[in-house]
Design a protein around this motif. Structure first.
Motif, short mmCIF file in Angstrom:
data_model
loop_
_atom_site.label_atom_id
_atom_site.label_comp_id
_atom_site.label_asym_id
_atom_site.label_seq_id
_atom_site.Cartn_x
_atom_site.Cartn_y
_atom_site.Cartn_z
N TYR A 1 0.76 -1.27 0.16
CA TYR A 1 0.04 0.07 -0.06
C TYR A 1 0.78 1.06 0.08
O TYR A 1 0.30 2.51 0.11
N GLY A 2 2.26 1.06 0.12
CA GLY A 2 2.93 2.27 -0.13
C GLY A 2 4.54 1.96 -0.14
O GLY A 2 4.90 0.56 0.17
N GLN A 3 5.35 2.90 -0.24
CA GLN A 3 6.82 2.72 -0.33
C GLN A 3 7.42 3.87 0.37
O GLN A 3 7.02 5.04 -0.06
N GLU A 4 8.32 3.75 1.04
CA GLU A 4 9.29 4.94 1.65
C GLU A 4 10.71 4.58 1.07
O GLU A 4 11.35 3.68 1.21
N ALA A 5 10.90 5.87 0.14
CA ALA A 5 12.26 5.75 -0.09
C ALA A 5 13.36 5.95 1.06
O ALA A 5 13.32 6.87 1.87
N ARG A 6 14.58 5.49 0.72
CA ARG A 6 15.71 5.61 1.80
C ARG A 6 15.35 5.57 3.23
O ARG A 6 15.55 6.25 4.06
N ALA A 7 14.45 4.46 3.39
CA ALA A 7 13.79 4.40 4.79
C ALA A 7 14.82 4.03 5.97
O ALA A 7 14.74 4.31 6.87
N MET A 8 15.89 3.28 5.40
CA MET A 8 16.97 2.99 6.15
C MET A 8 18.30 3.33 5.69
O MET A 8 18.44 3.14 4.54
N ARG A 9 19.32 3.77 6.46
CA ARG A 9 20.52 3.79 5.99
C ARG A 9 21.55 3.21 6.89
O ARG A 9 21.80 3.06 8.11
N TRP A 10 22.40 2.20 6.15
CA TRP A 10 23.42 1.61 6.89
C TRP A 10 24.80 1.22 5.88
O TRP A 10 24.56 1.10 4.89
N ASN A 11 25.99 1.43 6.63
CA ASN A 11 27.15 1.54 5.76
C ASN A 11 27.12 2.35 4.69
O ASN A 11 27.61 2.09 3.75
N ASP A 12 26.49 3.66 4.89
CA ASP A 12 26.68 4.54 3.76
C ASP A 12 25.62 4.19 2.60
O ASP A 12 25.63 4.61 1.52
N LEU A 13 24.80 3.05 2.81
CA LEU A 13 24.06 2.86 1.85
C LEU A 13 22.33 3.12 2.14
O LEU A 13 22.33 2.73 3.27
N TYR A 14 21.46 3.38 1.18
CA TYR A 14 20.16 3.63 1.57
C TYR A 14 19.45 2.33 1.11
O TYR A 14 19.53 1.91 0.04
N TRP A 15 18.32 2.29 1.99
CA TRP A 15 17.25 1.07 1.57
C TRP A 15 16.01 1.51 1.33
O TRP A 15 15.52 2.06 2.70
N ASP A 16 15.16 1.06 0.50
CA ASP A 16 13.87 1.54 0.37
C ASP A 16 12.95 0.44 1.06
O ASP A 16 13.40 -0.73 0.94
N GLU A 17 11.76 0.75 1.51
CA GLU A 17 10.97 -0.06 2.27
C GLU A 17 9.45 -0.28 1.61
O GLU A 17 9.01 0.70 1.40
N ASP A 18 8.99 -1.25 1.28
CA ASP A 18 7.56 -1.48 1.17
C ASP A 18 6.85 -1.66 2.37
O ASP A 18 7.02 -2.34 3.11
N TYR A 19 5.43 -1.01 2.22
CA TYR A 19 4.60 -1.37 3.46
C TYR A 19 3.30 -2.01 3.03
O TYR A 19 2.83 -1.87 1.78
N MET A 20 3.22 -3.49 3.47
CA MET A 20 2.24 -4.26 3.19
C MET A 20 1.02 -4.44 4.37
O MET A 20 1.32 -4.39 5.43
N CYS A 21 -0.05 -4.72 3.73
CA CYS A 21 -1.14 -4.91 4.61
C CYS A 21 -2.03 -6.03 4.14
O CYS A 21 -2.24 -6.48 3.13
N LEU A 22 -2.68 -6.77 5.46
CA LEU A 22 -3.57 -7.95 5.10
C LEU A 22 -4.82 -7.68 5.79
O LEU A 22 -4.84 -7.40 7.22
N GLN A 23 -5.88 -7.60 5.13
CA GLN A 23 -7.21 -7.43 5.73
C GLN A 23 -7.76 -8.57 6.29
O GLN A 23 -7.95 -9.72 5.70
N LEU A 24 -7.96 -8.70 7.71
CA LEU A 24 -8.35 -9.93 8.17
C LEU A 24 -10.00 -10.05 8.32
O LEU A 24 -10.54 -11.30 8.50
#
Length: 360
Positions: free
Chosen positions: A337-360
């Protein structure tokens, strides 16, 4: 006292069960017996110390008659049983024809048919003979039933169906002491058995070791760093894994009691956010990856979450490069349902994250 003696004693103490068994006997079915949930649920209720029986969806009656395989005959038996004990929804099946539905060779008896049932603990039948004695049919034995183990039957090959069945039945919610076991294959095709259960405070060292391994080998997949995790006091970790109504951690254990996989859950704490839960920390040790353990852990976590009153959705986040995990979540019904660019930074590298959802 062995398990058969214990089961016989417990059944003899329940007049409703005795009446039902005598009613089935009166129909004079060949090898006629009551099986599956009628017996299994009763034992699990007793082992959990429940004062009242867990409601039954139906009462399964099985028999074996190769001379008459008509489904209409089964329906007549069901009507006769309903007239006498209408408080139950009766289901009667002649096991002499069930091989056709399952695409097997013909079965030779009710015991032979039960060998092919999905779970060993379900493959138990009971009848009262003409001498008014209780007889028990358990082709896989009674150990799993009395030890509260949900194990796939050795002749039942559809692993996905087994896992989906366990999930849909909500057994872990009804009987919390149950352990779900799945059989997986390693590279040399030898059988390996995995137990799935909630972690307890005594599992803190095993959890810590596995968590640190994951942070060391796959630092980009976790929000917590290895350095941060190593500074956490043991009591903080212990409180994190001990189950409450709003959180739990499931672990996958080998027969040798080695923890090889985990998945965590917590419910959002704010009043306006209590309808949401979060899955975290999914990890399977490399030597056991690719064998269905992660899928089983995820499915069991969803089962638990669906039985939390008021919980409506599950959320999780995942780095975009972890495509294997993303496919696993998508197969379970999660959607991005969404994505965050540069969500994490580690060893001078950036990592994007996807956000996921399950309706119960």
């Amino acid at each position: 006292m062995n398990w058969e003696q214990q089961l016989t004693q417990w059944i003899s103490q329940d007049q409703d069960m005795i009446d039902a068994l005598r009613l089935v006997r009166a129909l004079k079915m060949n090898e006629g017996a009551i099986a599956a949930g009628f017996i299994r649920n009763y034992v699990w209720d007793r082992l959990h110390g429940f004062g009242a029986r867990t409601p039954l969806n139906d009462v399964d009656v099985i028999y074996y008659d190769a001379s008459s395989k008509s489904e209409e005959r089964d329906r007549r038996f069901e009507k006769d049983l309903m007239k006498q004990m209408s408080q139950y929804q009766w289901s009667v099946k002649n096991q002499a024809r069930m091989h056709l539905r399952n695409h097997h060779a013909p079965y030779h008896s009710i015991a032979d048919a039960m060998l092919r049932w999905p779970e060993t603990a379900t493959a138990v039948a009971v009848r009262i003979n003409d001498q008014d004695r209780i007889e028990i049919f358990a082709p896989h034995g009674l150990d799993d039933l009395f030890q509260l183990l949900v194990r796939r039957g050795p002749y039942f090959e559809d692993v996905d169906y087994f896992l989906q069945r366990v999930e849909s039945k909500n057994w872990r919610y009804l009987w919390p002491k149950l352990e779900v076991i799945t059989h997986v294959r390693d590279e040399d095709t030898t059988s390996k058995t995995i137990h799935i259960r909630q972690l307890q405070k005594t599992d803190v060292e095993a959890f810590t070791d596995l968590r640190l391994e994951g942070l060391r080998l796959y630092p980009e997949y976790f929000g917590e760093s290895l350095e941060e995790a190593m500074k956490n006091p043991m009591e903080k970790i212990r409180s994190k894994i001990v189950s409450t109504s709003d959180r739990f951690v499931l672990g996958a254990w080998t027969e040798e009691q080695e923890l090889v996989g985990v998945i965590g859950f917590y419910r959002e704490s704010g009043v306006k956010f209590r309808h949401k839960g979060v899955l975290w920390g999914m990890y399977v040790t490399p030597s056991e990856q690719g064998q269905g353990i992660g899928r089983t852990l995820l499915q069991q976590a969803i089962v638990h979450a669906r039985n939390i009153v008021g919980l409506e959705q599950l959320n999780l986040s995942i780095v975009t490069t972890n495509q294997t995990a993303r496919r696993l979540y998508e197969q379970a019904g999660f959607q991005v349902y969404g994505q965050e660019a540069r969500a994490m930074r580690w060893n001078d590298l950036y990592w994007d994250e996807d956000y996921m959802c399950l309706q119960l």
